[in-house]
Design a protein around this motif. Structure first.
Motif, PDB file in Angstrom:
ATOM      1  N   LEU A   8       0.893  -1.332  -0.041  1.00 26.59           N
ATOM      2  CA  LEU A   8       0.014  -0.046   0.075  1.00 26.59           C
ATOM      3  C   LEU A   8       0.929   1.319   0.000  1.00 26.59           C
ATOM      4  CD1 LEU A   8      -2.859  -0.989   2.623  1.00 26.59           C
ATOM      5  CD2 LEU A   8      -2.842  -1.015  -0.124  1.00 26.59           C
ATOM      6  N   VAL A   9       1.509   1.417  -1.067  1.00 26.34           N
ATOM      7  CA  VAL A   9       2.296   2.499  -1.219  1.00 26.34           C
ATOM      8  C   VAL A   9       1.764   3.594  -2.283  1.00 26.34           C
ATOM      9  CG1 VAL A   9       3.702   1.463  -2.961  1.00 26.34           C
ATOM     10  CG2 VAL A   9       4.766   3.333  -2.011  1.00 26.34           C
ATOM     11  N   ARG A  10       1.956   4.975  -1.854  1.00 27.02           N
ATOM     12  CA  ARG A  10       1.142   5.898  -3.024  1.00 27.02           C
ATOM     13  C   ARG A  10       2.369   6.634  -3.761  1.00 27.02           C
ATOM     14  NH1 ARG A  10      -3.494   8.190  -3.920  1.00 27.02           N
ATOM     15  NH2 ARG A  10      -4.344   7.043  -2.483  1.00 27.02           N
ATOM     16  N   TRP A  11       2.341   6.417  -4.923  1.00 29.74           N
ATOM     17  CA  TRP A  11       3.521   7.285  -5.563  1.00 29.74           C
ATOM     18  C   TRP A  11       2.936   8.604  -6.276  1.00 29.74           C
ATOM     19  CZ3 TRP A  11       8.588   5.930  -5.885  1.00 29.74           C
ATOM     20  CH2 TRP A  11       8.846   4.597  -5.449  1.00 29.74           C
ATOM     21  N   ILE A  12       3.571   9.847  -6.012  1.00 30.87           N
ATOM     22  CA  ILE A  12       3.032  10.922  -6.593  1.00 30.87           C
ATOM     23  C   ILE A  12       4.148  11.580  -7.261  1.00 30.87           C
ATOM     24  CG2 ILE A  12       2.079  13.136  -5.557  1.00 30.87           C
ATOM     25  CD1 ILE A  12       1.613  11.808  -2.767  1.00 30.87           C
ATOM     26  N   TYR A  13       3.725  11.899  -8.421  1.00 28.25           N
ATOM     27  CA  TYR A  13       4.543  12.618  -9.483  1.00 28.25           C
ATOM     28  C   TYR A  13       4.056  14.076  -9.728  1.00 28.25           C
ATOM     29  CZ  TYR A  13       5.913   7.769 -10.263  1.00 28.25           C
ATOM     30  OH  TYR A  13       6.426   6.566 -10.107  1.00 28.25           O
ATOM     31  N   ARG A  14       4.578  14.930  -9.162  1.00 26.63           N
ATOM     32  CA  ARG A  14       4.195  16.412  -9.334  1.00 26.63           C
ATOM     33  C   ARG A  14       4.936  16.798 -10.507  1.00 26.63           C
ATOM     34  NH1 ARG A  14       5.425  15.744  -3.362  1.00 26.63           N
ATOM     35  NH2 ARG A  14       2.938  15.908  -2.324  1.00 26.63           N
ATOM     36  N   VAL A  15       4.224  17.824 -11.237  1.00 26.88           N
ATOM     37  CA  VAL A  15       4.754  18.684 -12.542  1.00 26.88           C
ATOM     38  C   VAL A  15       4.867  20.087 -12.218  1.00 26.88           C
ATOM     39  CG1 VAL A  15       4.710  18.951 -14.959  1.00 26.88           C
ATOM     40  CG2 VAL A  15       4.027  16.591 -13.872  1.00 26.88           C
ATOM     41  N   ARG A  16       5.872  20.605 -12.437  1.00 29.46           N
ATOM     42  CA  ARG A  16       5.969  21.961 -12.343  1.00 29.46           C
ATOM     43  C   ARG A  16       6.138  22.709 -13.753  1.00 29.46           C
ATOM     44  NH1 ARG A  16      10.236  25.562  -8.687  1.00 29.46           N
ATOM     45  NH2 ARG A  16       9.300  27.766  -9.480  1.00 29.46           N
ATOM     46  N   LEU A  17       5.228  23.447 -14.116  1.00 34.00           N
ATOM     47  CA  LEU A  17       5.225  23.897 -15.468  1.00 34.00           C
ATOM     48  C   LEU A  17       6.090  25.062 -15.519  1.00 34.00           C
ATOM     49  CD1 LEU A  17       1.253  23.860 -16.087  1.00 34.00           C
ATOM     50  CD2 LEU A  17       3.004  22.184 -17.051  1.00 34.00           C
ATOM     51  N   PRO A  18       6.716  25.499 -16.700  1.00 38.93           N
ATOM     52  CA  PRO A  18       7.485  26.510 -16.862  1.00 38.93           C
ATOM     53  C   PRO A  18       6.709  27.908 -16.280  1.00 38.93           C
ATOM     54  CG  PRO A  18       7.500  25.169 -18.867  1.00 38.93           C
ATOM     55  CD  PRO A  18       6.538  24.665 -18.089  1.00 38.93           C
ATOM     56  N   ASP A  19       7.459  28.710 -15.915  1.00 42.89           N
ATOM     57  CA  ASP A  19       6.946  29.823 -15.014  1.00 42.89           C
ATOM     58  C   ASP A  19       6.119  30.744 -16.179  1.00 42.89           C
ATOM     59  OD1 ASP A  19       8.151  29.037 -12.766  1.00 42.89           O
ATOM     60  OD2 ASP A  19       9.735  30.258 -12.969  1.00 42.89           O
ATOM     61  N   ASN A  20       6.596  30.571 -17.340  1.00 43.62           N
ATOM     62  CA  ASN A  20       5.717  31.668 -18.258  1.00 43.62           C
ATOM     63  C   ASN A  20       4.607  30.956 -18.806  1.00 43.62           C
ATOM     64  OD1 ASN A  20       6.850  29.500 -19.675  1.00 43.62           O
ATOM     65  ND2 ASN A  20       7.883  30.943 -21.367  1.00 43.62           N
ATOM     66  N   ALA A  21       4.186  29.559 -18.455  1.00 46.02           N
ATOM     67  CA  ALA A  21       2.789  28.924 -18.788  1.00 46.02           C
ATOM     68  C   ALA A  21       2.273  28.387 -17.540  1.00 46.02           C
ATOM     69  CB  ALA A  21       3.329  28.082 -19.682  1.00 46.02           C
ATOM     70  N   ALA A  22       2.692  28.771 -16.294  1.00 49.01           N
ATOM     71  CA  ALA A  22       2.102  28.403 -15.081  1.00 49.01           C
ATOM     72  C   ALA A  22       0.762  28.852 -14.559  1.00 49.01           C
ATOM     73  CB  ALA A  22       3.230  28.184 -13.784  1.00 49.01           C
ATOM     74  N   ASP A  23      -0.316  28.603 -15.036  1.00 48.09           N
ATOM     75  CA  ASP A  23      -1.503  29.077 -14.741  1.00 48.09           C
ATOM     76  C   ASP A  23      -2.472  28.075 -14.786  1.00 48.09           C
ATOM     77  OD1 ASP A  23      -2.333  28.808 -17.321  1.00 48.09           O
ATOM     78  OD2 ASP A  23      -2.079  30.714 -17.905  1.00 48.09           O
ATOM     79  N   ASP A  24      -3.699  28.355 -14.262  1.00 45.58           N
ATOM     80  CA  ASP A  24      -4.621  27.041 -14.127  1.00 45.58           C
ATOM     81  C   ASP A  24      -5.169  26.577 -15.251  1.00 45.58           C
ATOM     82  OD1 ASP A  24      -4.749  27.625 -11.399  1.00 45.58           O
ATOM     83  OD2 ASP A  24      -6.428  28.935 -11.347  1.00 45.58           O
ATOM     84  N   ARG A  25      -5.339  27.266 -16.509  1.00 43.38           N
ATOM     85  CA  ARG A  25      -5.426  27.022 -17.714  1.00 43.38           C
ATOM     86  C   ARG A  25      -4.309  25.904 -18.210  1.00 43.38           C
ATOM     87  NH1 ARG A  25      -6.850  31.431 -22.068  1.00 43.38           N
ATOM     88  NH2 ARG A  25      -8.579  31.812 -20.668  1.00 43.38           N
ATOM     89  N   ALA A  26      -3.373  26.291 -18.135  1.00 45.97           N
ATOM     90  CA  ALA A  26      -2.390  25.288 -18.487  1.00 45.97           C
ATOM     91  C   ALA A  26      -2.273  23.914 -17.584  1.00 45.97           C
ATOM     92  CB  ALA A  26      -1.005  26.031 -18.483  1.00 45.97           C
TER      93      ALA A  26
END
Length: 860
Positions: free
Chosen positions: A221-239
């Motif tokens: 019962l292990v949970r793997w989480i992959y977090r993605v950080r978008l480029p700062d010039n495209a980091a918004d809710d729509r992206a």
């Protein structure tokens, strides 16, 4: 001064009414202090709750990226992402990988503790700051090092773990097959809120350290989480939304749970919304209790101004014009009370952050929220009108003859239909706002219906008590005869006392009964024959040996073992999960991974209520058994298909039967139970419970140590400790509910005091006449005390019955827990009600008895 000479043309009539209303208020607010205080308290409660919730919501939205640890997070249970899945994520932005798993930590002297392990990579945290003491780079903190004691991975531990195992920075502990050196104490984690409540203290390690424990077995019962950080010039809710949609399209069978920066913690947001609604309804209950005070204050004011009203009419004013004047007064006073409440409620987020800012685990951003304040103002004004229109409507028919007739001989009648219709419109608006803007409209509807029923019952109880007193035989005891006569005489306080105190007591009893049952459920004795331990992550090939080991270690115990997987419902009856419309109390089953099992035997604690069980020898197409309430909430029936995603594969199964489940026994049970062939070949683990015949702390410690020595990969969860962890959260929530309910009780006491003050003039007349006829002060005090005692006792009995029924419904239907009536708390409420009623009543009576007879008789 003829008002008839100035006919009712729109704006001029309103201006004239306002002018006369303000002139009347120049003499002061005598008689309206309770009115203003009741409105202010209720509005303050609603505005404060709404402002804090909005500030918290704004904080969650503003800090959503930090709370999530990236712009989008992809979670998988029991398996790592495949290379092509990781490649897809890395092609869209910077990726940080984390894994969470429970494990048993062992100190050098053999003591054990359950920990919530969190393995992170070098990119952690991509956003926010990890609080460490002492501070150091994450790479240095978690690196493997060699020293004189041998190799060890670095780790950061929660201070709770250090206290529990008597450790300090620099000490070593082992988890599974790996050794860790504690190099720092972990404080605040930027992404902790998104992970939910853990059963153990945090233990931060590297991914390499987690793998070295050898706890990562197939099906763990292990949970793997992959977090993605978008480029700062495209980091918004729509992206972020676009990335989530692209991931679903490109990898439809990945089976991951996707969260974007806009919903970093959906469960937390839902909990906040539900809790906010509950507290808002409690605040509305305070307003409704205060509404009784509004009605009393308006009626008392109209009584005092009967000669002025008659004078207005003698000078040509119409009944409608006089009604408008006094309606304007009520609106002005309600606005004053609401403004006071709005100011206090708006200040609450700032006060909380200023006083408790560093202790708050939630990101509250204090600010003024005009929409929440406007809603609170609407509640305040509508409540004042709903309760004030009935006595105001009677103003229309005050005769000019009142100038020449004593007020005590006046008779009140039902208001005209036009005013009753106006009152109905106002009440409908109040109900519409309460239900229409509620998070859970079903709960709001129940609240409104219950409030109407309670008010009707209270009015009926008051009328019944007066009728009973009227029909009782005349007692030979003077004090008792006088007390009973006072209950039903004209102008009796009975309706006011019953109405003001009854609802407040009902709310108080409801809260105390819920509090007592939650404490009993989570902090007191466990249910009879409840498991003492849960054991999770038992390898399938070790399940039989582990069961035999438990029987040998605790021969008098009962052991239960079932296979367990994790999966998400992705479709039901041919509809995708995101398009299903579940009921509010079943939507949680679609929001994350759920525990699944398969068996040929009907699970203990289950009862088939629809369909037939498939039996131990079943080998046909995959079938599933669904818990009855969940099936009803998802609108499922026998024969419908459910599709679950397990380890990246979509597995369909037909509903073969439905079960009811005894969740309160705390045994192993699942919402979804599949036929034995549904997951053939899928890697998984087992979960087991151990129920001791005679549990004790020493025996529990021995069992935990024996299991950890023989099966280091198995995690032991002591049921009592888990319940205590949950109980701590529940206790904090109950404290907030108590605070809100205290506002209701204060309103009830204010209304009661106002009602007694309004009847002060009649008490003075009574006391003077009776003293003139030879009654002693002691006999009058005894009679009044007996009157208040009888009224208070009848009201308290109603409050206990109504509150107990409400608490039973909430605990059993909404919380699905067992309910035991808490006699002690109910008795305490009764005693408190009697003390308050008799105490306030006698305080007013003493003032009446102190009046000089000559002064009063001269003015009769």
């Amino acid at each position: 001064m003829s008002m008839a000479a100035e006919p009712a043309s729109g704006g001029r009539a309103a201006s004239l009414a306002l002018r006369y209303a303000l002139r009347e208020l120049r003499s002061g607010l005598r008689g309206f202090y309770v009115f203003i205080a009741c409105i202010a308290l209720g509005v303050m409660a609603i505005a404060g709750v709404g402002s804090v919730a909005a500030s918290l919501g704004e904080g969650l939205a503003r800090e959503g990226r930090t709370l999530l640890g990236g712009d989008v997070a992809f979670s998988l249970i029991q398996r790592e992402a495949k290379p092509e899945e990781v490649a897809f994520l890395r092609s869209r932005g910077e990726v940080s990988v984390a894994a969470t798993l429970r494990g048993m930590a062992r100190s050098g002297d053999g003591r054990l503790a359950l920990v919530e392990m969190k393995a992170v990579d070098r990119n952690y945290p991509m956003l926010g700051e990890l609080a460490l003491d002492p501070k150091m780079p994450v790479a240095d903190l978690l690196a493997e090092r060699q020293d004189t004691a041998g190799p060890a991975f670095g780790a950061a531990a929660d201070s709770t773990l250090l206290a529990r195992l008597d450790l300090k920075v620099g000490d070593r502990i082992s988890i599974g097959s790996a050794t860790f050196q504690i190099r720092s104490v972990v404080g605040a984690e930027p992404d902790k809120l998104a992970g939910g409540v853990g059963l153990g203290p945090r233990f931060l390690v590297s991914e390499a350290g987690l793998r070295a424990t050898e706890l990562l077995q197939p099906g763990s019962l292990v949970r793997w989480i992959y977090r993605v950080r978008l480029p700062d010039n495209a980091a918004d809710d729509r992206a972020a939304t676009a990335l989530a949609n692209d991931a679903r399209s490109a990898l439809p069978e990945a089976g991951w749970e996707i969260r974007s920066r806009g919903n970093a913690s959906p469960q937390l947001e839902r909990t906040i919304n539900r809790f906010t609604q509950f507290l808002t309804l409690v605040g509305l209950a305070a307003l409704l209790v205060g509404g009784v005070g509004v009605a009393n204050a308006v009626k008392s004011h109209i009584d005092r101004r009967r000669d002025v009203i008659a004078a207005f009419k003698a000078l040509g004013a119409t009944g409608r014009a006089v009604f408008t004047i006094y309606l304007t007064q009520v609106v002005v006073l309600a606005t004053i009370g609401s403004a006071i409440g709005l100011a206090a409620g708006a200040a609450l987020p700032f006060v909380i952050v200023g006083v408790f800012g560093k202790l708050l685990p939630l990101p509250v951003v204090p600010a003024l929220h005009p929409d929440e304040l406007a809603l609170s103002l609407v509640y305040g004004l509508l409540t004042a009108l709903a309760f004030g229109l009935w006595p105001l409507g009677r103003v229309h028919d005050v005769p000019v003859a009142a100038l020449f007739r004593e007020a005590v001989t006046s008779e009140w009648h039902r208001p005209r239909w036009r005013y009753l219709a106006l009152m109905a419109v106002v009440i409908a608006l109040l109900v519409g706002v309460a239900i229409g803007l509620a998070y859970d409209k079903r709960v709001a509807t129940v609240f409104v219906a219950s409030s109407v029923l309670v008010f009707a019952l209270l009015r009926g109880i008051a009328a019944g008590l007066m009728a009973l007193a009227r029909r009782l035989p005349r007692s030979r005891i003077t004090m008792l005869r006088l007390a009973i006569a006072n209950i039903y005489r004209p102008g009796a306080l009975t309706p006011s006392v019953v109405m003001s105190l009854g609802l407040g007591l009902a709310v108080l009893v409801t809260i105390t009964q819920i509090d007592g049952n939650l404490r009993r459920q989570f902090l007191a004795a466990l249910p009879e024959r409840a498991p003492s331990f849960y054991f999770i992550d038992i390898p399938t090939n070790e399940a039989d040996r582990f069961g035999a080991f438990l029987k040998q270690t605790a021969p008098q115990s009962t052991v239960e073992d079932v296979p367990m997987l994790r999966g998400r419902i992705v479709a039901a009856r041919g509809v995708k999960a995101e398009n299903l419309k579940p009921s509010s109390d079943t939507e949680w089953v679609l929001q994350s991974d759920r525990g699944l099992t398969y068996t040929g035997e009907l699970p203990k604690g289950s009862k088939v209520v629809e369909g037939e069980w498939w039996g131990a020898g079943y080998d046909g197409p995959p079938l599933v058994s669904v818990e009855k309430k969940i099936a009803d909430g998802l609108k499922l029936k026998i024969g419908d298909e459910i599709v679950v995603n397990v380890l990246g594969r979509d597995i369909p199964a037909r509903i073969g039967n439905m079960r009811t489940v005894d969740w309160q026994g705390l045994g192993i049970n699942f919402v979804l139970v599949f036929s034995p062939n549904a997951f053939r070949g899928a890697p998984h683990t087992h979960v087991a419970t151990l129920t001791e015949a005679h549990p004790d702390s020493a025996g529990d410690a021995r069992i935990i140590k024996s299991v950890a020595d023989a099966f280091p990969m198995v995690t032991s969860v002591r049921v009592r400790e888990a319940l205590e962890t949950i109980g701590t959260v529940v206790t904090n929530l109950v404290l907030a509910i108590r605070g809100a309910s205290a506002v209701t009780l204060i309103s009830a006491i204010l209304v009661l005091g106002g009602a007694l003050a309004a009847g002060h003039r009649h008490r003075v007349y009574d006391a003077v006449i009776l003293k003139t006829l030879g009654a002693t002060r002691a006999r009058l005090l005894g009679a009044y005390a007996l009157e208040y005692l009888l009224i208070g006792l009848a009201t308290a009995v109603f409050g206990v019955i109504a509150g107990s029924i409400a608490a039973w419904l909430i605990v059993t239907r909404l919380m699905t827990l067992s309910f035991i009536w808490q006699a002690g708390s109910a008795a305490g409420v009764v005693v408190a009600a009697l003390v308050v009623t008799v105490g306030l009543g006698l305080a007013g009576t003493l003032l009446a008895l102190n009046q000089k007879p000559a002064t009063v008789l001269r003015n009769l």
